[in-house]
Scaffold this motif. Structure first.
Motif, mmCIF file in Angstrom:
data_model
loop_
_atom_site.group_PDB
_atom_site.id
_atom_site.type_symbol
_atom_site.label_atom_id
_atom_site.label_comp_id
_atom_site.label_asym_id
_atom_site.label_seq_id
_atom_site.Cartn_x
_atom_site.Cartn_y
_atom_site.Cartn_z
ATOM 1 N N UNK A 71 0.825 -1.204 0.000
ATOM 2 C CA UNK A 71 0.000 0.000 0.000
ATOM 3 C C UNK A 71 0.864 1.261 0.000
ATOM 4 N N UNK A 72 0.313 2.328 -0.568
ATOM 5 C CA UNK A 72 1.023 3.609 -0.626
ATOM 6 C C UNK A 72 0.033 4.744 -0.399
ATOM 7 N N UNK A 73 0.552 5.881 0.023
ATOM 8 C CA UNK A 73 -0.268 7.088 0.150
ATOM 9 C C UNK A 73 -0.103 7.996 -1.075
ATOM 10 N N UNK A 74 0.586 7.525 -2.102
ATOM 11 C CA UNK A 74 0.689 8.291 -3.343
ATOM 12 C C UNK A 74 -0.715 8.402 -3.938
ATOM 13 N N UNK A 75 -1.296 9.606 -3.991
ATOM 14 C CA UNK A 75 -2.692 9.720 -4.422
ATOM 15 C C UNK A 75 -2.900 9.381 -5.890
ATOM 16 N N UNK A 76 -1.851 9.466 -6.676
ATOM 17 C CA UNK A 76 -1.974 9.167 -8.106
ATOM 18 C C UNK A 76 -1.957 7.670 -8.380
ATOM 19 N N UNK A 77 -1.661 6.868 -7.352
ATOM 20 C CA UNK A 77 -1.708 5.417 -7.467
ATOM 21 C C UNK A 77 -2.948 4.832 -6.804
ATOM 22 N N UNK A 78 -3.852 5.662 -6.334
ATOM 23 C CA UNK A 78 -5.048 5.181 -5.645
ATOM 24 C C UNK A 78 -5.834 4.238 -6.539
ATOM 25 N N UNK A 79 -6.117 3.053 -6.014
ATOM 26 C CA UNK A 79 -6.829 2.060 -6.803
ATOM 27 C C UNK A 79 -7.940 1.399 -5.995
ATOM 28 N N UNK A 80 -7.672 1.108 -4.744
ATOM 29 C CA UNK A 80 -8.660 0.484 -3.884
ATOM 30 C C UNK A 80 -9.481 1.547 -3.168
ATOM 31 N N UNK A 81 -10.623 1.123 -2.628
ATOM 32 C CA UNK A 81 -11.438 2.049 -1.846
ATOM 33 C C UNK A 81 -10.635 2.645 -0.697
ATOM 34 N N UNK A 82 -9.835 1.814 -0.027
ATOM 35 C CA UNK A 82 -9.031 2.318 1.092
ATOM 36 C C UNK A 82 -8.053 3.383 0.618
ATOM 37 N N UNK A 83 -7.430 3.153 -0.550
ATOM 38 C CA UNK A 83 -6.491 4.136 -1.102
ATOM 39 C C UNK A 83 -7.175 5.484 -1.307
ATOM 40 N N UNK A 84 -8.362 5.439 -1.935
ATOM 41 C CA UNK A 84 -9.038 6.687 -2.282
ATOM 42 C C UNK A 84 -9.560 7.389 -1.040
ATOM 43 N N UNK A 85 -10.059 6.640 -0.070
ATOM 44 C CA UNK A 85 -10.538 7.261 1.165
ATOM 45 C C UNK A 85 -9.395 7.975 1.885
ATOM 46 N N UNK A 86 -8.217 7.356 1.890
ATOM 47 C CA UNK A 86 -7.061 8.012 2.505
ATOM 48 C C UNK A 86 -6.629 9.218 1.687
ATOM 49 N N UNK A 87 -6.622 9.063 0.345
ATOM 50 C CA UNK A 87 -6.179 10.160 -0.511
ATOM 51 C C UNK A 87 -7.077 11.376 -0.357
ATOM 52 N N UNK A 88 -8.393 11.169 -0.306
ATOM 53 C CA UNK A 88 -9.296 12.318 -0.221
ATOM 54 C C UNK A 88 -9.236 12.983 1.148
ATOM 55 N N UNK A 89 -8.752 12.270 2.166
ATOM 56 C CA UNK A 89 -8.557 12.887 3.477
ATOM 57 C C UNK A 89 -7.334 13.805 3.476
ATOM 58 N N UNK A 90 -6.325 13.483 2.659
ATOM 59 C CA UNK A 90 -5.080 14.243 2.644
ATOM 60 C C UNK A 90 -4.993 15.254 1.510
ATOM 61 N N UNK A 91 -5.677 14.994 0.397
ATOM 62 C CA UNK A 91 -5.494 15.784 -0.815
ATOM 63 C C UNK A 91 -6.837 16.281 -1.357
ATOM 64 N N UNK A 92 -6.767 17.150 -2.359
ATOM 65 C CA UNK A 92 -7.945 17.662 -3.061
ATOM 66 C C UNK A 92 -7.740 17.508 -4.563
ATOM 67 N N UNK A 93 -8.851 17.568 -5.295
ATOM 68 C CA UNK A 93 -8.826 17.668 -6.754
ATOM 69 C C UNK A 93 -9.380 19.034 -7.146
ATOM 70 N N UNK A 94 -9.223 19.393 -8.413
ATOM 71 C CA UNK A 94 -9.777 20.665 -8.875
ATOM 72 C C UNK A 94 -11.304 20.631 -8.867
ATOM 73 N N UNK A 95 -11.863 19.474 -9.147
ATOM 74 C CA UNK A 95 -13.314 19.298 -9.142
ATOM 75 C C UNK A 95 -13.600 17.890 -8.678
#
Length: 531
Positions: A71-95
């Protein structure tokens, strides 16, 4: 950044797991999916599991299926639900995507196209990263160029393909001109693309001390076990109610449920319909159902016998008893489909009549196609909930129309790759995404995950017409025309839309109940509080 040591992490022995992965959206060859909505679905919207005044403080522990030691916290490698839930807690998108899968502004305050829809000006809102530095146009361009690196396999790469990043430029600290390779009316969907998170310029190491602009700051991370984050009091969309958020990994669904029942976690992701029925309204845990979260379908390959005959495809549409499939394969946790993707989403053709089972008409169509005693193999797998059950139910339904279906069970590990090009009929599902994205990724001649092998130049031309149409009403009419074509002769027999099921302890408030999985308000922990 706070640098206090985190509290004791939960022992992995308390969350025994399998290597079963909860993918965001199971598609032909890969898992695709993500999440969305602006801050408009908060606790007082009437669409959340909340009551009373939000309270500040406390740590919420959320159990997800994970990906093991890799597992990684690299948001551009998010693939699993757990990855994305962690990524959205730490990062944002433009939309990101609202509950109807339309793009809503996030880090982008606004966007404006030119008349020809091939240049878009994006203005950033005032936001800061966790280290106090402002989010700038340079950070955005760096993030997108990193995602599109030809030597990397970042999941948002295909979504960013319409953008000419060599020609795109910063026109100010918070303004960007995106130059596109062709007219793209739905360019905001690119900004909201799954995995298109904004990171600081030159950022590359995300597992030791990742810095984002999201609602929580990094505290600690042990791959395959736990991640601890702390409230970002300076978050542009308002500081979270929770003081801390911890993700724990429990791959087996029974482990997540037992941890919830035992009070070791407050939130358990991805529960089975049978589990939900056993515990709903019993008082110990609350069951949250997110509607229209996963399309359930049978995929017919339109380029080979017997499904190269549209009369056979129409017959199969009429063989399906959709209510029986929902009740039997999903334990009633969903609603019937109408052979089109995206029920309830923006541009969905809801004016088309609901298709019902009609065995007599199905037999007549098969007779005209000289396929009265048709035999066909249906590929399925235990890769997704309800797949094997749906295959058995449909086999029995087809028998009543004189069709013999042989159910073939494939490997969970290779199923999506196996069925992309091989076979003629298979079980299929997809998580939420805009209808435009579904079309572009799966239904154009050059689509990379075209599992139905739907290849029609006139259909491709309609898609380009829609993307070149500035007026939204006129654009919607083109999408409706495309969907009418798919409804009559497409290769997706969409029999249902499954609920996504989450379990929480009763004291967890503010959990969104109307947004499908893969939208922003799914796993929206910055709006949750502990009562």
């Amino acid at each position: 950044m706070h640098d206090e040591s985190p509290r004791q992490l939960p022992s992995q022995d308390r969350f025994p797991g399998l290597r079963r992965r909860g993918f965001l959206a199971a598609t032909g060859a890969a898992s695709l999916g993500a999440i969305a909505l602006t801050g408009c679905g908060g606790p007082d919207s009437g669409d959340s599991k909340g009551d009373g005044t939000p309270k500040r403080g406390g740590r919420l522990r959320a159990a997800f299926a994970g990906g093991g030691a890799g597992e990684t916290l690299d948001p551009h490698l998010s693939n699993l639900f757990a990855d994305v839930a962690r990524a959205k807690a730490l990062f944002d998108k433009l939309a990101d995507y609202g509950p109807d899968l339309s793009a809503r502004p996030r880090l982008a305050e606004k966007w404006e196209p030119n008349k020809s829809l091939d240049r878009w000006k994006v203005t950033l809102r005032k936001a800061t990263f966790h280290d106090g530095k402002p989010v700038t146009a340079k950070d955005v361009l760096y993030s997108y160029r990193r995602i599109t690196d030809p030597d990397k396999a970042f999941r948002a790469k295909a979504s960013l393909e319409p953008v000419d990043l060599d020609a795109s430029r910063a026109t100010g600290e918070r303004s960007i001109e995106f130059v596109l390779k062709r007219p793209t009316a739905e360019f905001p969907n690119v900004l909201a693309a799954f995995g298109a998170y904004i990171v600081p310029e030159n950022a590359s190491d995300f597992d030791k001390k990742p810095i984002g602009s999201g609602p929580f700051r990094f505290v600690s991370f042990t791959p395959g076990r736990s991640a601890v984050f702390r409230r970002n009091d300076d978050y542009w969309d308002g500081a979270p109610h929770l003081e801390e958020l911890e993700f724990v990994i429990a791959n087996e669904e029974s482990a997540r449920v037992n941890a919830l029942l035992g009070g070791q976690v407050e939130y358990a992701h991805e529960l089975n319909p049978t589990t939900a029925r056993a515990h709903e309204n019993k008082g110990r845990i609350d069951i949250v159902r997110l509607p229209n979260s996963a399309m359930q379908a049978f995929c017919m390959k339109t380029d080979r016998p017997p499904f190269d005959d549209k009369r056979v495809r129409e017959a199969f549409f009429l063989i399906a008893d959709r209510k029986e499939l929902i009740d039997g394969a999903l334990s009633g946790a969903g609603e019937i489909g109408n052979d089109l993707f995206g029920k309830g989403y923006e541009y969905y053709a809801d004016a088309l009549p609901q298709r019902e089972q009609d065995l007599d008409k199905a037999r007549a169509l098969l007779k005209k196609a000289d396929a009265e005693r048709l035999k066909v193999t249906l590929d399925t797998s235990a890769v997704a909930a309800g797949f094997t059950e749906a295959a058995s139910i449909f086999r029995d339904q087809a028998k009543k129309a004189g069709v013999t279906i042989e159910v073939k069970k494939g490997s969970k590990d290779s199923y999506w790759n196996d069925i992309l090009d091989s076979g003629t009929l298979c079980c299929y599902r997809s998580g939420a995404m805009p209808i435009e994205t579904h079309i572009s990724q799966r239904l154009l001649t050059d689509s990379t995950t075209n599992a139905t092998k739907w290849r029609h130049k006139d259909f491709d031309a309609l898609y380009q017409q829609a993307q070149s149409t500035r007026d939204k009403t006129e654009r919607a009419a083109v999408y409706a025309r495309m969907q009418r074509r798919l409804y009559s002769e497409g290769g997706f027999l969409v029999w249902g839309f499954a609920d996504w099921i989450i379990g929480t302890l009763p004291r967890v408030k503010g959990v969104e109940t109307k947004a499908p999985a893969n939208t922003l308000d799914w796993a929206r922990f910055d709006k949750v509080w502990l009562g």
